[in-house]
Structure formats: structure tokens, C-alpha cells
Design a protein around this motif. Sequence first.
Motif, PDB file in Angstrom:
ATOM      1  N   VAL A 144       0.686  -1.166   0.041  1.00  0.00           N
ATOM      2  CA  VAL A 144      -0.003   0.143  -0.080  1.00  0.00           C
ATOM      3  C   VAL A 144       0.998   1.203   0.086  1.00  0.00           C
ATOM      4  O   VAL A 144       1.665   1.527   0.872  1.00  0.00           O
ATOM      5  N   ALA A 145       0.627   2.318  -1.097  1.00  0.00           N
ATOM      6  CA  ALA A 145       1.257   3.177  -0.994  1.00  0.00           C
ATOM      7  C   ALA A 145       1.045   4.239   0.061  1.00  0.00           C
ATOM      8  O   ALA A 145      -0.135   4.242   0.345  1.00  0.00           O
ATOM      9  N   PRO A 146       1.888   4.836   0.810  1.00  0.00           N
ATOM     10  CA  PRO A 146       1.700   5.639   2.010  1.00  0.00           C
ATOM     11  C   PRO A 146       0.939   6.876   1.253  1.00  0.00           C
ATOM     12  O   PRO A 146       1.149   7.578   0.306  1.00  0.00           O
ATOM     13  N   GLU A 147      -0.157   7.460   1.935  1.00  0.00           N
ATOM     14  CA  GLU A 147      -0.843   8.544   1.708  1.00  0.00           C
ATOM     15  C   GLU A 147      -0.013   9.942   1.794  1.00  0.00           C
ATOM     16  O   GLU A 147       0.803  10.040   2.418  1.00  0.00           O
ATOM     17  N   PRO A 148      -0.147  10.602   0.701  1.00  0.00           N
ATOM     18  CA  PRO A 148       0.784  11.895   0.649  1.00  0.00           C
ATOM     19  C   PRO A 148       0.370  12.766   1.760  1.00  0.00           C
ATOM     20  O   PRO A 148      -0.781  12.679   2.287  1.00  0.00           O
ATOM     21  N   ALA A 149       1.588  13.250   2.304  1.00  0.00           N
ATOM     22  CA  ALA A 149       1.476  14.160   3.497  1.00  0.00           C
ATOM     23  C   ALA A 149       0.582  15.408   3.255  1.00  0.00           C
ATOM     24  O   ALA A 149       0.345  15.788   2.088  1.00  0.00           O
ATOM     25  N   PRO A 150      -0.504  15.772   3.978  1.00  0.00           N
ATOM     26  CA  PRO A 150      -1.378  17.034   3.617  1.00  0.00           C
ATOM     27  C   PRO A 150      -0.363  18.155   3.575  1.00  0.00           C
ATOM     28  O   PRO A 150       0.658  18.552   4.028  1.00  0.00           O
ATOM     29  N   VAL A 151      -0.796  18.782   2.276  1.00  0.00           N
ATOM     30  CA  VAL A 151      -0.192  19.895   1.920  1.00  0.00           C
ATOM     31  C   VAL A 151      -0.529  21.280   2.872  1.00  0.00           C
ATOM     32  O   VAL A 151      -1.707  21.590   3.092  1.00  0.00           O
ATOM     33  N   GLU A 152       0.461  21.936   3.490  1.00  0.00           N
ATOM     34  CA  GLU A 152       0.059  22.873   4.541  1.00  0.00           C
ATOM     35  C   GLU A 152       0.176  24.251   3.497  1.00  0.00           C
ATOM     36  O   GLU A 152       1.061  24.530   3.000  1.00  0.00           O
ATOM     37  N   LEU A 153      -1.205  24.783   3.540  1.00  0.00           N
ATOM     38  CA  LEU A 153      -1.395  26.041   2.873  1.00  0.00           C
ATOM     39  C   LEU A 153      -0.650  27.222   3.738  1.00  0.00           C
ATOM     40  O   LEU A 153      -1.109  27.230   4.849  1.00  0.00           O
ATOM     41  N   ALA A 154      -0.147  28.060   2.860  1.00  0.00           N
ATOM     42  CA  ALA A 154       0.395  29.252   3.663  1.00  0.00           C
ATOM     43  C   ALA A 154      -0.902  29.971   3.985  1.00  0.00           C
ATOM     44  O   ALA A 154      -1.699  30.186   3.417  1.00  0.00           O
ATOM     45  N   PRO A 155      -0.647  30.977   5.046  1.00  0.00           N
ATOM     46  CA  PRO A 155      -1.549  31.748   5.474  1.00  0.00           C
ATOM     47  C   PRO A 155      -2.041  32.709   4.658  1.00  0.00           C
ATOM     48  O   PRO A 155      -1.028  33.321   3.908  1.00  0.00           O
ATOM     49  N   PRO A 156      -3.317  33.519   4.226  1.00  0.00           N
ATOM     50  CA  PRO A 156      -3.125  34.394   3.359  1.00  0.00           C
ATOM     51  C   PRO A 156      -2.328  35.498   3.862  1.00  0.00           C
ATOM     52  O   PRO A 156      -2.389  36.014   5.021  1.00  0.00           O
ATOM     53  N   ALA A 157      -1.792  36.336   2.905  1.00  0.00           N
ATOM     54  CA  ALA A 157      -1.103  37.502   3.102  1.00  0.00           C
ATOM     55  C   ALA A 157      -2.076  38.530   3.894  1.00  0.00           C
ATOM     56  O   ALA A 157      -3.035  38.750   3.459  1.00  0.00           O
ATOM     57  N   GLU A 158      -1.345  39.188   4.907  1.00  0.00           N
ATOM     58  CA  GLU A 158      -2.184  40.375   5.349  1.00  0.00           C
ATOM     59  C   GLU A 158      -2.296  41.552   4.329  1.00  0.00           C
ATOM     60  O   GLU A 158      -1.260  41.661   3.710  1.00  0.00           O
ATOM     61  N   PRO A 159      -3.501  42.015   4.246  1.00  0.00           N
ATOM     62  CA  PRO A 159      -3.398  43.277   3.320  1.00  0.00           C
ATOM     63  C   PRO A 159      -2.712  44.298   3.576  1.00  0.00           C
ATOM     64  O   PRO A 159      -2.645  44.688   4.631  1.00  0.00           O
ATOM     65  N   GLU A 160      -2.127  44.965   2.683  1.00  0.00           N
ATOM     66  CA  GLU A 160      -1.389  46.117   3.037  1.00  0.00           C
ATOM     67  C   GLU A 160      -2.109  47.128   3.771  1.00  0.00           C
ATOM     68  O   GLU A 160      -3.099  47.637   3.073  1.00  0.00           O
ATOM     69  N   PRO A 161      -1.995  47.700   4.629  1.00  0.00           N
ATOM     70  CA  PRO A 161      -2.605  48.770   5.175  1.00  0.00           C
ATOM     71  C   PRO A 161      -2.759  50.180   4.397  1.00  0.00           C
ATOM     72  O   PRO A 161      -1.631  50.547   3.447  1.00  0.00           O
ATOM     73  N   PRO A 162      -3.626  50.608   4.414  1.00  0.00           N
ATOM     74  CA  PRO A 162      -3.737  51.997   3.556  1.00  0.00           C
ATOM     75  C   PRO A 162      -2.799  53.028   4.113  1.00  0.00           C
ATOM     76  O   PRO A 162      -2.548  53.100   5.242  1.00  0.00           O
ATOM     77  N   PRO A 163      -2.337  53.717   3.092  1.00  0.00           N
ATOM     78  CA  PRO A 163      -1.481  54.915   3.492  1.00  0.00           C
ATOM     79  C   PRO A 163      -2.204  55.884   4.356  1.00  0.00           C
ATOM     80  O   PRO A 163      -3.024  55.908   4.452  1.00  0.00           O
TER      81      PRO A 163
END
Length: 224
Positions: free
Chosen positions: A36-55
Motif C-alpha cells: 500500500v502506497a503511503p498517503e501523501p502528506a497533507p499540503v500545508e497552505l500558507a496563511p493568506p497574506a495580510e492586506p497592506e494597510p492603507p497609506p
Amino acid sequence: VMQYQLCALRTTARATLVAGFCFACGSSAPPAEAPVAPEPAPVELAPPAEPEPPPAPPGPLVIKDVGLQVPESIVHDVTSATYLVSNINGTPIDKDDNGFISKLSPEGQVITLKWIDGAAADVELNAPKGLGISNGKLYVADLDVIRTFDLATGKPGAQIKVAGATFLNDVAVAPDGSVYVSDMGVKGGKDGQLVPNKKDAIYKVSDKGKLSTFIKGEKLGQPN
């Protein structure tokens, strides 16, 4: 007979052994299970980038020590991207003909300190206060006169005398080009104090230059 039976028994035993051996050889063993092939490790998604604060909004622009004298009102001229500033240059009630209009850049630099100058021979300007722009003209509230100037050149235009007015103050321009001017209904009293004189009013100048009283009375409460 005994010998014959013994031989037959041996023959039967051999046949049984051979048959059993052939059966064992001919029967296929169950196939081995594939690993049995080992199940692929879950891909860890990078957290969404914080929006740039308005100037951050720019701080207040302080303009001082450039020659302004009792600056009263300011209006933005979008056609030239400049700011026009009325300067009373004295007391707000004196007919001294020394008021002036300054022209400033958006950065606060003085382009022309006395763009319209009461000291000029062809200009009368006493205590200019409210400013408004309509149909290529600059409207200026000046005590008892609504003065107009060409917005491009600063040359004087119509001088609209307002009978009974004493303290024309602010100017507002309607979408249809009409100009409204308030009279605070005050006059000079002792020690330069302003005292009510019941002249409270709002006047209207149509886009054709016709003057009319829009509303009048003490109920306006010294409109500014």
C-alpha cells in the motif's frame, strides 16, 4: 493374497502421495498483496497574506509667514489646480481698499501673494471674505458688494451692489451655477465689536448675474 493386498495398498499410497503432490504443485497460491502506497502528506497552505494597510492620510499643511494678512476663506480652482485665499488685511468691517486674493499651489507654496490686489488702480477690494467659483468667474463677498473677477486673469468683472447689506460673509455655488451669499446681519460697534443690526439675509445671483433676495430675517441667526 496377503502379498497382493500389501502391493495394492502400497500402490494406492503412492498414487495418493503423487496426487497430493501434483495438487499442491498445480494449485496457485493467492497473489501477494501489493504494498500500500503511503498517503501523501497533507499540503500545508500558507496563511493568506495580510492586506497592506492603507497609506496614512497626510498631515495638516501649515502655511505661515508667507505674507497672508487675516486670511478668511479659501477655494479650490480645479481648472488651474490652485487654491485662492481671501485676505481681509485689516478689520473685517473697514472699507480701506487694501484686501487681496492670494494664489497658492497644492503644496502650500505662494504662487502670487497679491494675485488680485485692492491697491491696484482698477480693483476695489475692502474686506474680502467668502469665495466661490461659477462659470469661469470668482465671486467675492466684500461687505456690501458681491465682486466678480475673471478666473483666468484676475481682471475685475461685475460689481454687484447689495442694497441694505452690511456684512456679506460666505459664498456657496449651486449645481446650476447660481451663487448664494450670506449677510450675517452685523455691524461695527464699540471697540471693533460686531453687533447685530437685523440685516440677516441670503442673497442669490443667478447664472445670468441677476441679484435677488433669497431669504431674509433675524430667524436666520447671523448666517455664516
